[in-house]
Scaffold this motif. Structure first.
Motif, PDB file in Angstrom:
ATOM      1  N   LEU A  12      -7.308  -2.394 -58.933  1.00  0.00           N
ATOM      2  CA  LEU A  12      -6.832  -1.672 -57.966  1.00  0.00           C
ATOM      3  C   LEU A  12      -5.452  -1.977 -57.811  1.00  0.00           C
ATOM      4  O   LEU A  12      -4.907  -2.938 -58.243  1.00  0.00           O
ATOM      5  N   ARG A  13      -4.607  -1.108 -57.597  1.00  0.00           N
ATOM      6  CA  ARG A  13      -3.141  -1.248 -56.962  1.00  0.00           C
ATOM      7  C   ARG A  13      -2.989  -0.561 -55.847  1.00  0.00           C
ATOM      8  O   ARG A  13      -3.156   0.461 -55.585  1.00  0.00           O
ATOM      9  N   SER A  14      -2.381  -1.491 -54.698  1.00  0.00           N
ATOM     10  CA  SER A  14      -2.313  -1.001 -53.496  1.00  0.00           C
ATOM     11  C   SER A  14      -0.785  -1.047 -53.133  1.00  0.00           C
ATOM     12  O   SER A  14      -0.129  -1.942 -53.803  1.00  0.00           O
ATOM     13  N   ASP A  15      -0.507   0.041 -52.327  1.00  0.00           N
ATOM     14  CA  ASP A  15       0.839   0.009 -51.822  1.00  0.00           C
ATOM     15  C   ASP A  15       0.961  -0.448 -50.423  1.00  0.00           C
ATOM     16  O   ASP A  15       1.753   0.248 -49.813  1.00  0.00           O
ATOM     17  N   ALA A  16      -0.284  -0.577 -49.668  1.00  0.00           N
ATOM     18  CA  ALA A  16      -0.325  -0.876 -48.474  1.00  0.00           C
ATOM     19  C   ALA A  16       0.822  -1.799 -48.017  1.00  0.00           C
ATOM     20  O   ALA A  16       1.282  -2.647 -48.606  1.00  0.00           O
ATOM     21  N   ALA A  17       1.118  -1.762 -46.497  1.00  0.00           N
ATOM     22  CA  ALA A  17       2.351  -2.638 -46.019  1.00  0.00           C
ATOM     23  C   ALA A  17       1.616  -4.100 -46.055  1.00  0.00           C
ATOM     24  O   ALA A  17       2.543  -4.912 -46.078  1.00  0.00           O
ATOM     25  N   LEU A  18       0.376  -4.271 -46.150  1.00  0.00           N
ATOM     26  CA  LEU A  18      -0.164  -5.790 -46.207  1.00  0.00           C
ATOM     27  C   LEU A  18      -1.424  -5.629 -47.266  1.00  0.00           C
ATOM     28  O   LEU A  18      -2.056  -4.981 -47.054  1.00  0.00           O
ATOM     29  N   ARG A  19      -0.736  -6.655 -48.135  1.00  0.00           N
ATOM     30  CA  ARG A  19      -1.823  -6.778 -49.154  1.00  0.00           C
ATOM     31  C   ARG A  19      -2.323  -8.184 -49.440  1.00  0.00           C
ATOM     32  O   ARG A  19      -1.717  -9.023 -49.270  1.00  0.00           O
ATOM     33  N   LEU A  42       4.598 -20.629 -38.468  1.00  0.00           N
ATOM     34  CA  LEU A  42       5.181 -19.864 -39.949  1.00  0.00           C
ATOM     35  C   LEU A  42       6.305 -19.413 -39.588  1.00  0.00           C
ATOM     36  O   LEU A  42       6.862 -18.392 -40.498  1.00  0.00           O
ATOM     37  N   SER A  43       7.199 -19.518 -38.539  1.00  0.00           N
ATOM     38  CA  SER A  43       8.504 -19.049 -38.129  1.00  0.00           C
ATOM     39  C   SER A  43       9.449 -19.375 -39.541  1.00  0.00           C
ATOM     40  O   SER A  43       9.362 -20.290 -40.186  1.00  0.00           O
ATOM     41  N   ASP A  44      10.547 -18.427 -39.573  1.00  0.00           N
ATOM     42  CA  ASP A  44      11.545 -18.834 -40.647  1.00  0.00           C
ATOM     43  C   ASP A  44      12.223 -20.080 -40.482  1.00  0.00           C
ATOM     44  O   ASP A  44      12.529 -20.837 -41.163  1.00  0.00           O
ATOM     45  N   ARG A  45      12.128 -20.403 -39.081  1.00  0.00           N
ATOM     46  CA  ARG A  45      12.881 -21.433 -38.995  1.00  0.00           C
ATOM     47  C   ARG A  45      12.041 -22.824 -39.172  1.00  0.00           C
ATOM     48  O   ARG A  45      12.701 -23.837 -39.747  1.00  0.00           O
ATOM     49  N   HIS A  46      10.767 -22.587 -39.297  1.00  0.00           N
ATOM     50  CA  HIS A  46       9.793 -23.911 -39.493  1.00  0.00           C
ATOM     51  C   HIS A  46       9.290 -23.749 -40.849  1.00  0.00           C
ATOM     52  O   HIS A  46       9.217 -24.754 -41.748  1.00  0.00           O
ATOM     53  N   VAL A  57       1.838 -21.774 -49.990  1.00  0.00           N
ATOM     54  CA  VAL A  57       3.214 -21.680 -50.569  1.00  0.00           C
ATOM     55  C   VAL A  57       3.811 -20.518 -49.900  1.00  0.00           C
ATOM     56  O   VAL A  57       2.980 -19.487 -50.220  1.00  0.00           O
ATOM     57  N   ARG A  58       4.861 -20.653 -48.960  1.00  0.00           N
ATOM     58  CA  ARG A  58       5.478 -19.559 -49.059  1.00  0.00           C
ATOM     59  C   ARG A  58       6.385 -18.977 -50.109  1.00  0.00           C
ATOM     60  O   ARG A  58       7.123 -19.729 -50.574  1.00  0.00           O
ATOM     61  N   PRO A  65       5.077  -7.610 -44.519  1.00  0.00           N
ATOM     62  CA  PRO A  65       6.009  -8.044 -43.279  1.00  0.00           C
ATOM     63  C   PRO A  65       5.002  -8.611 -42.243  1.00  0.00           C
ATOM     64  O   PRO A  65       5.425  -9.627 -41.528  1.00  0.00           O
ATOM     65  N   ALA A  66       3.636  -8.185 -41.947  1.00  0.00           N
ATOM     66  CA  ALA A  66       2.787  -8.733 -41.183  1.00  0.00           C
ATOM     67  C   ALA A  66       2.103 -10.116 -41.760  1.00  0.00           C
ATOM     68  O   ALA A  66       1.208 -10.612 -41.314  1.00  0.00           O
ATOM     69  N   ALA A  67       2.404 -10.645 -42.911  1.00  0.00           N
ATOM     70  CA  ALA A  67       1.578 -11.436 -43.589  1.00  0.00           C
ATOM     71  C   ALA A  67       1.595 -12.893 -42.564  1.00  0.00           C
ATOM     72  O   ALA A  67       0.768 -13.562 -42.493  1.00  0.00           O
ATOM     73  N   ALA A  68       2.676 -13.088 -42.094  1.00  0.00           N
ATOM     74  CA  ALA A  68       2.800 -14.179 -41.076  1.00  0.00           C
ATOM     75  C   ALA A  68       2.116 -14.213 -39.757  1.00  0.00           C
ATOM     76  O   ALA A  68       1.062 -15.092 -39.336  1.00  0.00           O
ATOM     77  N   GLN A  69       2.013 -12.978 -39.401  1.00  0.00           N
ATOM     78  CA  GLN A  69       1.074 -12.598 -37.992  1.00  0.00           C
ATOM     79  C   GLN A  69      -0.193 -12.924 -38.460  1.00  0.00           C
ATOM     80  O   GLN A  69      -1.176 -13.121 -37.626  1.00  0.00           O
ATOM     81  N   THR A  70      -0.549 -12.335 -39.553  1.00  0.00           N
ATOM     82  CA  THR A  70      -2.157 -12.558 -40.200  1.00  0.00           C
ATOM     83  C   THR A  70      -2.562 -13.869 -40.262  1.00  0.00           C
ATOM     84  O   THR A  70      -3.509 -14.451 -39.712  1.00  0.00           O
ATOM     85  N   LEU A  71      -1.588 -14.523 -40.997  1.00  0.00           N
ATOM     86  CA  LEU A  71      -2.012 -16.058 -41.220  1.00  0.00           C
ATOM     87  C   LEU A  71      -2.098 -16.799 -39.971  1.00  0.00           C
ATOM     88  O   LEU A  71      -2.849 -17.739 -39.789  1.00  0.00           O
ATOM     89  N   ALA A  72      -1.117 -16.403 -39.013  1.00  0.00           N
ATOM     90  CA  ALA A  72      -1.091 -17.070 -37.860  1.00  0.00           C
ATOM     91  C   ALA A  72      -2.636 -16.964 -36.975  1.00  0.00           C
ATOM     92  O   ALA A  72      -2.730 -18.057 -36.111  1.00  0.00           O
TER      93      ALA A  72
END
Lengths: 106, 942, 205, 421
Positions: free
Chosen positions: C29-36, C139-143, C162-163, C125-132
């Motif tokens: 498969l090859r996806s170009d969805a925003a979240l993969r 998971l913020s950039d700060r931390h 690993v980010r 872009p929503a990877a952090a929200q998903t993982l959260a």
């Protein structure tokens, strides 16, 4: 959900750890009397206050971590630098009587 | 008579007779009418209405009946706490109808009524009310005792609340973690100010509001207050660092500022629980208006000042036609103004600050008149009371702070013993104009941000606290707890009987234990108790506020349940071949593929393969591994040669058998240890514990390899031939590769496969450990290349039969939480002449003492009977042992067992009595060896 | 004896059509969805344990809690005190292992962990929200900036995270013991539902 | 001198009469000044302490007794437990002991003239795998031998008893069977505490609330009395009947206990119409649930995983609880949790209590009750009263002595570790 300061991973939720008991000395297994040995097996200080204890960071670094915890407020401080935490009690999962024991996430 | 639902539905909905013209702050969208049914009848309302406001707009006054006396109840607070506005909506019970927004098509029904709201049979309880005083059931039905169950069933039928469905569409609930700098609970003037100030300082903020809109009391304020609200709301909207959650609630504050927030109003998620680790929590819930205790205070038509202000200003609902108002504060005065503006006739305003008071409200299904303290009787349909406030300190109490009673303010106030990172703002703390509340919020918000490391906040200024008359109960008795139907008389009676502390009176009368969680009734309860006992309110204190702050659904608490499930690499094959699943902890394993007995027979006669991947496997490396093995196993390990494996038993420090398995030496400093499946994680921790805490000087690395390998046991007389066909680089001849040895080689083209020659089943067998990604490949290769040898898969059940025939024990089945090795027939393994050994002293003493019980093999005299596992072995009625394992043996064509018996009965040939679950007693013989089949081990060693 | 070359299989059910790459059966498969969410199990994984201050540690060049990509394109992850994890192209485990085999003051062990672990990559872009939704770590950039590594609970499974951003888009490699891989994948996929998550096939690296 | 109170008997008729005359009922227990000496001091006015005092007075005429509590009657574990009563234990000793307790509970309302609302609605312990099914069978077989009604039943029968239960084999934790114990059920815990207190008071026992023991006087190996926040009290017998603080109180007498104190949390939902008639327990899922007459679901779980004296409650407890309850009864997701709380449990290494004498003469123990103390209240009171009155340890509690730990004679309930409650 209080936090435990892991020296390797930083502050982490207590749910990542397994409580491995109060820090205590293991008597010499060659010379221990039954009373000494069973005191070691069964009797903890069980204080209501600051206690030195060992936690195993099961979901993190897999290290046994010594901390001080206040058993009434659950405040936790890092253990003083000192001797390595002494012998930890075995994990509860190995209780042979428990039919549902073991098989945790990892 | 039951009216057909369709007929009632077809009746035209009632007019919105109580709607007012457009109000400046109204929330309803008059262009968006909604239809719903109430009690089966069609009704209409508007977008923005709550269920209760829509009903009130149509003139409905009775919303429910009370728990015990089935008294009619209407709107009291017009908020989520309204005790009379709990309804069934569709299959959802106990919906807070004065807080839940109306949706099109809702099926709304009253709760606690039978057969109807208007004619409720239970209301006969009102007549006997004086006998149903609190605690009456403790005093009755002691004798005859046999009647109690019948009575209890009747009592249970009176349980309040809605109905839950037996089956329901599974709603999607989920959870997320959050790490805000500041959480602000409450978005009234102070909460808005706090959020803005914290965000300005650079903090990330979550602002949580229980209602659907921001603003709190500003929403029903005057033009200036509405303008202030607009300004604050715009500022919040413009701040990217404030995450706004409305229709959401901070439900709990736990250790280290672990904060639970229930979020609603999401598109695809019914409810979401946010678990936030906040650096600071600002608690700004405002104040809750407190009901007044007097006769008739629960009649429909008795409302709080804030209730009428909400109804008029937010929903454009006229709460009555002719009102009497009892006011003790400016908010009460504002309610009078609102009522006048709404065209409600004000029959009288009683000013409590001047000592004026009500005596009772009179009416049957609603207020008809009010008797005033001076003796007047005033006809009216609405009695509004504004007599004081309760500070909802619950979240602060969860943080350990104790509220204290301030007699001047006539309310409990938060203590200043708050832990760091928990702050209170606004009305909870003191009184002020809305501007002062916003300013206080801003100061607290800045302080909260400073706690979180942003800016230098100063301690916030104190808010003034204005004096307020202390009004709790009029000269008559009335309801203290509306949801529990507890009256002030009940509390006096309880105190007189000796239930005279806050906790005891709560437990005895159940006051404060209902769905409003004490928010409306706790202070009145304490006040009446103080009156009863002659003590002061501050001496009594309140009961402990417990989480959650607001009731929270089980669905949201559960979220998506993430119970790990573990699969072997061959799981897809098992599923495709009809394996019956066996759930073993997190593992799903093949129990059998149809006929376990046949599978077992097949192994004895030909060759079978079983997936044993869940067996625990640990890679041990380093020069000190033998020391570790000598410590944790009861037997000796110093002389294990490379290429050899050995069975070992592990005990805990109390000498109890903990695990067993086989360990092999693969290289000079490299070992592989196997453990039981269920013990894998615990054994790993056990070993790490000894290494890290007691012997940090030992050079040993442990790595878990359980799922690195797909493990396949190949067992049966043809197993060697089968393996020979697909193995490269290993001489399988009995001399080159004898029993209890390990080899490494290539199997079916896969390198680095381990082969252990061991035999849990008692047959010639090889345990293959294949890099897991090739598990399916090797499994299929075995089946394909061994087809002519009769190679077939067997499941866990067949393995259990085979191991039992062979007399191999299973730890935690044939042993229990007190079994020491000697009792399990493993005594010969124990070597006490080692320097150290986990559990050594206990083993020494056990050996000296001798065991009381012993594990033995047993065969029922009637071989067709398989005694259920856990059948007891008895002498008369005394228990002298039990069957720990039993199966029908296809090899011997008879039943075989393992069991523990008292040592005196453990001699071979002794005959014991087994009591079967169906009460039959059978005789069984103790066998000379644990193995029923091939005790000499000839089949293994070929 | 002539055997067909063995095919390696991931513990994760392949979405859509499959193909064979580097000896592994993988989703094409090859996806170009925003979240993969993509299976990366075929990547070589090597576990290294060595004394904290020793030569091996120096050569690996990262400490516990961070990751770097070396000149060979290998991702070197400081996965614990005295623990490293090396992630490279499929089939290169032996090569990775050879690179760290140096003398040291204490016990050094190098273990090919390729087949013992499931590895997946969550990108968007929503990877952090998903993982959260599944992981308690901030998971913020700060931390947790790019190239941060940690081990914690994800969906109740001990997971190495690993980010490792891809072209400026947030991306996480998630890594757990093999038999729980499908569970972890399913939990991530469920959590990403509201962001339109799609499965993606295997592409190197 | 102890004074007896002319008891006002509770009855429906009395209720009616007082309802008509509006006369108050007399106090359930009286307040007293603390006397300088008693024949026995009992620390802890929970079910164990009160039952002991009651049986001392009622069966042995031993009435010069003070029950001291640092707070109020039944405010500790006795008022915080989930009030489940059963006797389907694993060892014959355990079964006999708890069966005696159930028998005492069955006649308690009549004996105390106080309706304790013992509802023997049946008790189900679910088995989700073959290991726990085997343990259920084990318990059932031992129970039957001891004359206790207990049997293993299958999913169909379970569904009949609990229509809301998901018994489908596809469930993540499929229900393979259950141990069904018809005489098990629930009780109104407060009523038991108050009933014992009222009855003991009527016989002359003094109950002192808000009286905290701050020291125990021991001289020459013999207990002499206690120090309290209201002054000293001398007594030749001091009985520790506390839970949560048992090791701290015993330490005052210099007696170390093999106890570790853990919070045990519980929670209650909003009321809904009755839909669950039996008590349901799942050891594998660490949850037990019953519905009260008031319509609330009452939940409990296993103790917190680490020792603590915190009674604040945790979020993770409610999360896990909800997940597991919904695994059993998926359709109740919309039901709301109203309140959670915690009590303290003194856990012993073998999940059995510590009862009887100590090395300090006259200092007695009735502690270490883990999560099952309330079930044993009456029988513990009866046996401890007998020990105090006769000086002899009753056979029923001989196995629970403190010396067993040093002597390595642990009680076999340890084998049933996973099947508590």
């Amino acid at each position: 959900m209080f936090q435990i300061p892991c020296p390797h991973c930083g502050l982490r939720n207590v749910a990542e750890f397994r409580h491995a008991g109060e820090q205590r000395r293991r008597p010499d297994p060659q010379t221990a009397t039954p009373e000494e040995w069973r005191t070691y097996l069964y009797t903890q200080a069980n204080d209501a206050g600051w206690t030195r204890e060992t936690w195993y960071h099961r979901f993190g670094c897999r290290r046994f971590v010594g901390v001080q915890r206040h058993t009434v407020t659950n405040e936790v401080r890092p253990a003083d630098t000192g001797p390595a935490p002494s012998v930890a009690s075995p994990p509860a999962g190995i209780d042979a009587g428990a039919p549902d024991a073991g098989g945790g996430a990892m | 008579m039951k009216v057909p639902t369709s007929a009632r539905r077809s009746a035209p909905p009632p007019e919105q007779i109580c709607r007012l013209p457009v109000q400046p702050g109204e929330l309803i969208e008059r262009g968006q009418p909604l239809s719903f049914t109430w009690n089966g009848r069609a009704h209409t309302g508007y977008e923005g209405d709550t269920i209760a406001s829509a009903l009130a707009g149509s003139g409905v006054r009775i919303f429910s009946r009370s728990f015990k006396y089935h008294r009619p109840r209407g709107i009291l607070t017009a908020s989520g706490l309204d005790p009379g506005c709990t309804m069934q909506v569709g299959d959802e019970p106990n919906v807070r109808a004065a807080a839940r927004r109306l949706a099109d098509g809702m099926d709304v029904r009253p709760q606690n009524v039978w057969p109807s709201l208007r004619y409720d049979v239970g209301s006969a309880n009102q007549l006997v009310g004086r006998f149903l005083t609190a605690g009456f059931y403790y005093k009755t039905f002691m004798k005859p005792q046999r009647l109690w169950p019948a009575y209890e069933r009747i009592l249970g039928g009176f349980a309040p609340g809605g109905r839950i469905p037996r089956t329901a569409e599974a709603d999607y609930y989920d959870q997320r973690y959050a790490h805000p700098d500041v959480v602000v609970a409450g978005a009234g003037p102070a909460g808005l100010g706090a959020a803005l100030a914290a965000a300005q300082a650079g903090a990330r903020v979550i602002l949580v509001e229980e209602e659907y809109e921001l603003g709190g009391c500003l929403r029903w304020g005057d033009a200036a207050e509405l303008a202030l609200l607009d300004e604050l709301r715009a500022a919040v909207d413009a701040s990217p660092d404030i995450e706004v959650l409305v229709d959401s609630v901070v439900a709990g504050r736990y250790d280290d500022n672990w904060i639970s927030i229930l979020q609603r109003g999401l598109a695809r998620v019914a409810e979401r629980l946010i678990k936030a680790r906040a650096k600071a929590l600002v608690v700004a819930p405002g104040l809750i208006e407190r009901p007044y205790v007097f006769a008739g205070n629960d009649l429909p038509g008795v409302m709080l000042g804030t209730a009428v202000r909400r109804l008029i200003n937010l929903y454009a609902v006229r709460p009555g036609a002719r009102a009497v108002v009892l006011s003790a504060n400016p908010e009460g005065d504002a309610a009078v103004a609102d009522l006048r503006r709404a065209g409600v006739e004000i029959a009288a305003v009683l000013d409590a600050r001047r000592g004026e008071d009500v005596r009772r409200a009179v009416g049957g299904s609603g207020v008809k008149a009010v008797e005033v303290a001076d003796g007047r009787r005033i006809e009216c349909d609405l009695l509004v009371t504004s007599i004081g406030w309760t500070a909802p300190t619950s979240l602060l109490n969860m943080a350990g702070a104790r509220p204290w009673y301030d007699p001047a303010a006539a309310r409990f106030r938060p203590g200043d013993d708050l832990p760091e990172g928990v702050l209170a703002a606004g009305g909870l703390v003191g009184d002020g104009t809305v501007e002062e509340l916003v300013a206080h919020g801003r100061a607290v918000g800045a302080a909260a941000a400073a706690t979180a490391g942003f800016g230098a906040g100063r301690p916030p200024p104190a808010l003034d606290v204005r004096t307020h008359p202390a009004l709790f109960r009029a000269s008559t008795h009335g309801m203290v707890d509306f949801t529990e139907d507890v009256s002030s008389q009940d509390i006096l009676a309880a105190a007189a009987e000796g239930y005279d502390s806050s906790e005891l009176v709560k437990r005895y009368t159940t006051a404060t234990m209902g769905p409003t969680q004490g928010k409306l009734e706790t202070v009145n309860t304490v006040a009446v108790l103080a009156e009863a006992t002659g003590r002061r309110i501050d001496e009594l204190g309140t009961t402990v506020w417990r989480p959650p702050y607001a009731p929270i659904s089980l669905g949201a608490l559960a979220g998506r349940t993430h119970e790990p499930v573990r699969h072997s690499p061959m799981q897809s094959w098992h599923e495709a071949h009809g394996a019956a699943p066996l759930i073993a902890g997190a593992w799903i394993r093949p129990d059998h593929y149809g006929d376990a007995q046949a599978e077992a027979r097949h192994v004895r006669e030909q060759v079978g393969i079983i997936d044993v991947t869940p067996l625990g496997k640990l890679d041990l490396r380093g020069p000190d591994v033998p020391k570790l093995l000598n410590l944790v196993y009861v037997n000796k390990w110093s002389k294990l040669e490379i290429g050899s494996v050995r069975y070992g038993v592990m005990c805990a420090e109390d000498g109890v058998v903990m695990d067993d398995g086989v360990t092999g030496r693969l290289g000079p400093e490299r070992y592989l240890m196997s453990t039981t499946s269920s013990g894998a994680a615990a054994v790993w921790e056990h070993l790490e514990g000894w290494l890290q805490t007691e012997h940090p000087d030992w050079a040993v690395h442990i790595a878990p390899l359980t799922t690195y390998y797909a493990s396949i046991n190949v067992a049966g007389p043809h197993s060697r031939e089968l393996l020979a066909r697909i193995t490269e680089g290993v001489d399988l001849s009995p001399d080159a590769f004898p029993y209890m040895r390990v080899r490494t080689g290539r199997i079916a083209g896969v390198d680095e496969c381990l082969m252990w020659r061991i035999g849990f089943t008692g047959e010639l067998s090889y345990e293959l450990h294949v890099p897991a990604s090739y598990g399916v490949h090797v499994w299929q290769a075995l089946l394909e290349r061994g087809a002519d040898l009769g190679t077939a898969a067997f499941g866990v059940e067949a393995q259990r039969i085979l191991r039992l025939e062979k007399g191999h024990l299973i730890v935690a089945q044939d042993t229990d939480g007190l079994t020491k090795p000697y009792e399990a027939g493993l005594g010969t393994l124990v070597k006490l002449d080692k320097d150290d050994l986990v559990g050594r002293p206990e083993l020494v003493w056990q050996q000296q003492l001798g065991e009381q019980q012993r594990l033995v093999a047993l065969q029922p005299e009637d071989g067709s009977i398989v005694p259920a596992e856990a059948s007891q072995i008895v002498r008369g009625t005394a228990i002298v042992g039990r069957i720990t394992s039993s199966r029908f043996s296809p090899t011997l064509d008879r039943s075989v067992c393992l069991g523990t018996v008292e040592v005196a009965l453990a001699e071979p040939g002794s005959v014991v009595t087994v009591l079967l679950p169906d009460a039959r007693r059978i005789r069984a013989t103790v066998m000379p060896e644990l193995a029923h089949v091939d005790p000499e081990g000839r089949r293994l060693r070929v | 004896m002539s055997e067909a070359l063995p095919i390696a299989r991931s513990p994760l059910r392949a979405a859509g059509p499959v193909e064979t790459r580097s000896g592994w059966e993988v989703s094409a498969l090859r996806s170009d969805a925003a979240l993969r969410l993509a299976d990366r199990t075929p990547m070589a994984k090597v576990l290294v344990r060595a004394p904290g201050g020793g030569q091996v540690a120096a050569r690996l060049g990262v400490t516990n809690g961070s990751a770097r990509r070396d000149e060979h394109g290998t991702l070197i992850v400081g996965s614990g005190p005295g623990d490293w994890l090396l992630l490279g192209a499929p089939g290169c485990a032996a090569e990775l292992a050879a690179r760290v085999e140096v003398e040291d003051d204490g016990l050094v062990s190098v273990l090919d962990y390729t087949h013992g672990r499931a590895l997946m990559r969550l990108t968007g872009p929503a990877a952090a929200q998903t993982l959260a939704k599944l992981c308690p770590i901030d998971l913020s950039d700060r931390h947790t900036p790019d190239h941060t590594a940690f081990r914690s609970s994800v969906a109740q499974v001990a997971t190495d995270v690993v980010r490792d951003d891809v072209d400026g888009t947030a991306s996480y490699l998630l890594h757990c013991e093999r038999s729980s891989g499908q569970h972890l994948f399913d939990a991530l996929y469920d959590a990403g539902g509201e962001f339109g998550i799609e499965p993606d096939g295997f592409a190197e690296p | 001198m102890p004074s007896r109170q002319a008891s006002a008997r509770y009855s429906a008729f009395g209720l009616l009469r007082r309802g008509l005359t509006h006369r108050d009922w007399p106090r359930v227990w009286r307040e007293h000044d603390l006397a300088p000496a008693y024949d026995a001091v009992i620390i802890g006015a929970g079910v164990h302490g009160l039952a002991t005092a009651y049986y001392l007075a009622a069966k042995h005429g031993f009435t010069n007794v003070a029950v001291l509590d640092k707070a109020y009657v039944g405010g500790g574990g006795s008022g915080r437990n989930t009030a489940i009563i059963r006797s389907n234990y694993l060892t014959p000793d355990g079964v006999r002991f708890y069966d005696r307790s159930v028998k005492l509970y069955e006649s308690l309302a009549a004996e105390l003239n106080f309706n304790v609302m013992f509802s023997q609605r049946g008790h189900l312990t679910l088995a989700h795998n073959d290991g726990s099914l085997r343990t259920m069978r084990w318990r059932a077989e031992v129970n039957k031998l001891e004359g206790v009604d207990s049997e293993v039943i299958g999913p169909k029968e379970i569904k009949r008893l609990v229509p809301f239960m998901d018994v489908s084999p596809e469930a993540r934790y499929p229900i393979m069977g259950a141990l069904y114990h018809p005489p098990g059920g629930t009780i109104r815990h407060d009523a038991v505490n108050w009933g014992y207190a009222r009855a003991a008071d009527a016989l002359g026992v003094q109950i002192h609330q808000n009286t905290e023991v701050i020291g125990i006087d021991v001289r020459a190996g013999q207990v002499r009395g206690v120090q309290t926040n209201r002054g000293p009290v001398s007594a030749p017998v001091v009985l520790n009947c506390t839970a949560g603080w048992a090791s701290l109180v015993s330490a005052m007498a210099g007696v170390a206990l093999p106890i570790s104190t853990h919070p045990l949390q519980a929670a209650v939902t909003e009321p809904v119409k009755m839909f669950l008639r039996t008590v349901v327990v799942s050891g594998s899922l660490h949850v037990y649930v019953s519905q009260t007459d008031r319509g609330e679901l009452v939940f409990g779980a296993s103790t917190d995983a680490y020792p603590s004296y915190s009674m604040r409650g945790s979020l993770e407890f409610t999360e896990e609880l909800a997940g597991h309850v919904l695994a059993l009864m998926p359709s109740i997701a919309k039901l709301r949790l109203l309140r959670q709380w915690a009590g303290l449990c003194d856990m012993t290494p073998d999940f059995s209590p510590i009862m009887g004498i100590t090395p300090v003469e006259g200092f007695l123990l009735d502690v270490g009750w883990g999560t099952y103390g309330f079930k044993a209240g009456p029988v513990a009171g009866e046996t401890m009263a007998e020990l105090i009155a006769t000086g002899k340890t009753p056979q029923l509690i001989a196995a629970f002595d403190l010396a067993r730990f040093a002597e390595g004679r642990l009680v076999g309930e340890k084998g049933a570790a996973a099947v508590g409650h």
